[in-house]
Design an enzyme around this catalytic site. Structure first.
Site, mmCIF file in Angstrom:
data_model
loop_
_atom_site.group_PDB
_atom_site.id
_atom_site.type_symbol
_atom_site.label_atom_id
_atom_site.label_comp_id
_atom_site.label_asym_id
_atom_site.label_seq_id
_atom_site.Cartn_x
_atom_site.Cartn_y
_atom_site.Cartn_z
ATOM 1 N N SER A 161 -16.492 5.740 -13.549
ATOM 2 C CA SER A 161 -15.787 6.398 -14.642
ATOM 3 C C SER A 161 -16.579 6.325 -15.956
ATOM 4 C CB SER A 161 -14.398 5.775 -14.779
ATOM 5 O OG SER A 161 -13.562 6.559 -15.579
ATOM 6 N N ASP A 367 -10.605 12.935 -6.486
ATOM 7 C CA ASP A 367 -10.547 12.570 -7.901
ATOM 8 C C ASP A 367 -10.253 13.809 -8.737
ATOM 9 O OD1 ASP A 367 -10.727 11.210 -10.277
ATOM 10 O OD2 ASP A 367 -12.912 11.056 -10.274
ATOM 11 N N HIS A 427 -10.771 8.439 -7.471
ATOM 12 C CA HIS A 427 -11.627 7.951 -8.553
ATOM 13 C C HIS A 427 -12.216 6.579 -8.236
ATOM 14 C CE1 HIS A 427 -12.944 8.292 -12.706
ATOM 15 N NE2 HIS A 427 -12.459 7.101 -13.007
#
Length: 448
Positions: A161, A367, A427
């Site tokens: 991220s 994601d 994610h």
């Protein structure tokens, strides 16, 4: 009494610290070390190292990996460690897919103010990735000076991220520091997982991605697209604080049109103690930084994980100052970095590739927040001379380690650049597909 800077132990000796009487669960037998580095006056960064624990191979024959969490403000020593790749899970049971079976792993609570890292004043928090990279150079110089046995071991940075955005900047500064002799280590590459490299490429593709997966209708697609275009205008104008605020607005539009889709895995919904309508209403009433922190930082600092970190783990570590609470400055970290949040770092990735650094991008199929379509868009826009040949290549299917004969991922590599498409993962890839993530890591670190 002065706070001790480091501690090195065998975790198996700390069994009594991980139990409050009664029967004891499994405890990692890996050797561990942890400590603080004062990266600036009033800024103290916490790190936690697990030495590789492979019965057939010495840790000196396996790579060293630094794991960086996102946010900014999410804790590597907490979430990355106990929810994704560390030797134990949140219940302190052994994790079958832990990365320490194939590498030593260094978790760092980064930027300062994250996890057990802390600052003496709010003014000491970092405001951009340049400041993050500068702090990390101080930590890495101290780490490799203390741990000379790791200076010649291949060192990789893996990230997730916003951690990927920071990892790119850190990798570039590390390359320069090694070249100038400032840091002695064997930097072997960086891996950018579901990374916030080009925010605008992500948000502009949210609508089409959700529409293609039947999570938006025509009206919803138009509303999401309109909100994304407003962000694009702010970015084009160079108003990145406004772009971050508008990003919060866009997320509310997405939630309202999808009945609360989970930004980290589109097959789920946002979970909260209240019903979805109450949550959305609450987020709309909060200032945008508070709502963003609530949506993206606090779920990674869940109550149960917070109890573990501020209870048994804090007791085990023994060096956390009394006035420091794990995750206590997380919202402030996010707020401090808000002006940098929507800025791209594609140019930094280009510089890394031009410098010959091994760069890997990997992304989860499910994601949303950093959807694969957006990742592919910025990759195709790279100025690195090898990108044309990379784009012409076909990918190779990889078997799911848990289900031989079933595709678990695709990969494409050209020279010093690779891209992994991880199937059935959101994610947090190691949480969703632990065995596939472990295999990918071993491939990136040239163990298979």
């Amino acid at each position: 009494m002065e706070r001790p800077k480091t501690c090195t132990v065998a975790a198996v000796l700390l069994l009594f610290l991980l139990t409050d009487g009664g029967s004891a669960g499994p405890v990692s037998a890996a050797k561990e070390s942890w400590g603080y580095v004062d990266v600036r006056e009033g800024a103290h960064m916490f790190w936690w190292l697990y030495y590789a624990n492979n019965p057939g191979t010495s840790y000196t024959e396996l790579p060293l990996i630094m794991w960086l969490q996102g946010g900014p403000g999410a804790s590597s020593t907490g979430f990355g460690n106990f929810e994704e790749i560390g030797p134990l899970d949140r219940e302190l049971d052994e994790r079958d897919s832990t990365w320490i079976q194939a590498a030593s792993v260094l978790f760092v609570d980064n930027p300062v103010g994250t996890g057990f890292s802390y600052t003496d004043t709010v003014d000491a928090l970092t405001k951009d990735v340049a400041g993050v990279a500068s702090d990390m150079m101080v930590l890495l110089k101290e780490f490799f000076s203390q741990k000379e046995e790791f200076q010649n071991i291949p060192f990789y940075i893996f990230s997730e991220s916003y951690g990927g955005k920071m990892a790119a900047a850190i990798s570039l500064e590390l390359t320069k520091a090694i070249s100038s002799g400032g840091i002695k280590c064997n930097f072997a590459g960086v891996a950018l997982g579901d990374s916030w490299i080009s925010p605008i490429d992500s948000v502009l593709t949210w609508g089409p991605y959700l529409y293609s997966t039947s999570l938006l209708d025509d009206a919803g697609l138009m509303e999401v697209g309109s909100a994304a275009e407003a962000i694009k205008r702010a970015v084009t104008d160079g108003d990145f604080v406004k772009a971050t605020e508008l990003w919060s607005v866009l997320e509310n539009v997405v939630e309202q049109n999808t009945n609360g889709v989970n930004f980290y895995n589109i097959l789920g919904q946002e979970s909260d103690d209240d019903d979805d309508s109450t949550v959305v209403k609450s987020l709309l009433q909060e200032d945008y930084l508070t709502s963003l922190a609530r949506r993206h930082i606090r779920p990674l600092h869940s109550e149960s994980l917070g109890q573990l970190m501020n209870g048994k783990i804090r007791k085990k570590l023994g060096i956390i100052p009394r006035n420091v609470t794990w995750g206590g400055q997380a919202d402030a970290v996010f707020a401090s970095m808000s002006g940098d949040f929507m800025k791209p770092v594609i140019d930094v990735v280009d510089e890394l590739l031009e410098a010959g650094v091994n760069v890997t991008v990997y992304n989860g199929q499910l994601d949303l927040i950093v959807d694969t379509i957006g990742q592919e868009n910025w990759v195709k826009a790279l100025k690195w001379p090898g990108i044309e040949d990379f784009n012409k290549m076909k990918w190779t299917a990889l078997d799911d380690p848990e289900s031989p004969g079933v595709t678990g991922a695709f990969v494409k590599s050209y020279k010093n650049f690779s891209f992994y498409w991880i199937l059935k993962a959101g994610h947090m890839i190691p949480s969703d597909q632990g065995d596939m993530a472990l295999r990918m890591m071993q491939m990136i670190t040239q163990q298979e």
